[in-house]
Design a protein around this motif. Structure first.
Motif, PDB file in Angstrom:
ATOM      1  N   GLN A  38     -32.512 -30.290  41.095  1.00  0.00           N
ATOM      2  CA  GLN A  38     -33.525 -30.507  40.081  1.00  0.00           C
ATOM      3  C   GLN A  38     -32.935 -30.306  38.691  1.00  0.00           C
ATOM      4  O   GLN A  38     -32.060 -29.458  38.489  1.00  0.00           O
ATOM      5  CB  GLN A  38     -34.717 -29.563  40.275  1.00  0.00           C
ATOM      6  CG  GLN A  38     -35.554 -29.858  41.506  1.00  0.00           C
ATOM      7  CD  GLN A  38     -36.734 -28.914  41.613  1.00  0.00           C
ATOM      8  OE1 GLN A  38     -36.611 -27.803  42.096  1.00  0.00           O
ATOM      9  NE2 GLN A  38     -37.889 -29.367  41.132  1.00  0.00           N
TER      10      GLN A  38
ATOM     11  N   TRP B 192     -35.837 -21.413  35.376  1.00  0.00           N
ATOM     12  CA  TRP B 192     -35.020 -22.499  35.928  1.00  0.00           C
ATOM     13  C   TRP B 192     -34.245 -22.039  37.155  1.00  0.00           C
ATOM     14  O   TRP B 192     -33.912 -22.844  38.029  1.00  0.00           O
ATOM     15  CB  TRP B 192     -34.029 -23.017  34.882  1.00  0.00           C
ATOM     16  CG  TRP B 192     -34.637 -23.697  33.702  1.00  0.00           C
ATOM     17  CD1 TRP B 192     -35.905 -24.197  33.592  1.00  0.00           C
ATOM     18  CD2 TRP B 192     -34.009 -23.933  32.430  1.00  0.00           C
ATOM     19  NE1 TRP B 192     -36.109 -24.720  32.338  1.00  0.00           N
ATOM     20  CE2 TRP B 192     -34.965 -24.579  31.607  1.00  0.00           C
ATOM     21  CE3 TRP B 192     -32.755 -23.651  31.909  1.00  0.00           C
ATOM     22  CZ2 TRP B 192     -34.683 -24.961  30.303  1.00  0.00           C
ATOM     23  CZ3 TRP B 192     -32.462 -24.028  30.611  1.00  0.00           C
ATOM     24  CH2 TRP B 192     -33.415 -24.681  29.820  1.00  0.00           C
TER      25      TRP B 192
ATOM     26  N   SER C 250     -36.493 -29.539  32.695  1.00  0.00           N
ATOM     27  CA  SER C 250     -37.075 -30.477  31.741  1.00  0.00           C
ATOM     28  C   SER C 250     -36.547 -30.247  30.329  1.00  0.00           C
ATOM     29  O   SER C 250     -36.599 -29.126  29.812  1.00  0.00           O
ATOM     30  CB  SER C 250     -38.600 -30.331  31.754  1.00  0.00           C
ATOM     31  OG  SER C 250     -39.196 -31.174  30.797  1.00  0.00           O
TER      32      SER C 250
END
Length: 274
Positions: free
Chosen positions: A229, A222, A232
């Protein structure tokens, strides 16, 4: 400022370092003997979306107890100037002569002193490490790491952190910090050394009783996402696993003979598992 080429992707961090050093020299003059970049800018792994910008200021015997005020002024000036990553600036400071045992008012924990001794990049002044910079012992580093962990990680604090993530939305910065902090704690305590995130995750993945390998590995990945962003399913995964990840690390550390305050670590592990 740093001489020579800098690693691509770190430019914003170095601009903050440069601006902060200019402010520091303006405030301290000849009292600022040395300034170093430390942390991920120095030992690698800096990511614009998540990394702190760590600066170490080493002074003469003065201004002593006035340094916290001067450091706060420097940080405020950098923010007022609108520098990108200004809110990530973290300033460590101590007189060179007291480097090994910083006095009240200084800010230079053992893990960061270790980082300066081994990885610091001189950006201003004279490199006095051969004269003054004795690296802290592994035991000093472990004591500070465990003390910080027991102060920082409680069931209430973790619950508060999770609420803030849910209310404010998960950012790359917050998601990586909350997951990788216990992973780094494990590595620091096992090795007694300063640690980057990649080394800490690699260490954790090799532990035979590690139960959150996928989360740790994904959190490291990440760090390469852009700041805007969202990782997920990060909130759900962190909510489901973060208490147990901390409990696992605390329990494992409580079983290591070299680790201080083992009984307290074991009790905290049980509290986090409840």
């Amino acid at each position: 400022m740093i001489n020579g080429p800098i690693e691509p992707g770190t430019e914003a961090g170095w601009r903050v370092i440069d601006a902060a050093v200019r402010c520091a020299t303006g405030r301290l003059g000849n009292g600022l003997l040395s300034a170093y970049a430390i942390g991920s800018l120095a030992h690698g792994g800096f990511r614009t979306a998540v990394s702190d910008v760590d600066l170490a200021l080493l002074t003469g015997d003065q201004p002593g107890r006035g340094m916290p005020r001067i450091v706060a002024t420097i940080a405020n000036e950098i923010k007022a100037a609108g520098h990108e990553l200004a809110d990530r600036l973290s300033i460590f400071h101590a007189p060179w002569a007291a480097f090994s045992d910083p006095p009240p008012g200084a800010r230079f924990p053992p893990i960061d002193r270790y980082d300066l001794v081994h990885y610091g990049i001189l950006v201003h002044g004279t490199d006095f490490r051969p004269t003054y910079a004795t690296a802290p012992t592994a035991d000093e580093i472990r004591v500070h790491a465990v003390d910080s962990a027991l102060r920082r990680v409680t069931p209430v604090r973790l619950a508060t952190d999770l609420r803030q993530l849910a209310d404010a939305g998960v950012t790359v910065h917050d998601a990586t910090k909350i997951v990788l902090w216990p992973v780094r704690l494990q590595h620091v305590c096992d090795t007694g050394q300063a640690t980057g995130n990649a080394a800490a995750v690699d260490h954790y993945l090799q532990l035979p009783d590690a139960h959150h390998q996928s989360l740790a590995q994904d959190a490291l990945e990440w760090r390469d996402l852009a700041a805007n962003q969202t990782p997920s399913a990060a909130l759900e995964r962190i909510t489901n696993e973060i208490h147990d990840l901390h409990a696992e690390v605390f329990q494992r550390l409580s079983e290591r003979p070299a680790i201080p305050r083992r009984g307290e670590l074991a009790r905290r592990a049980r509290q986090l598992s409840a």
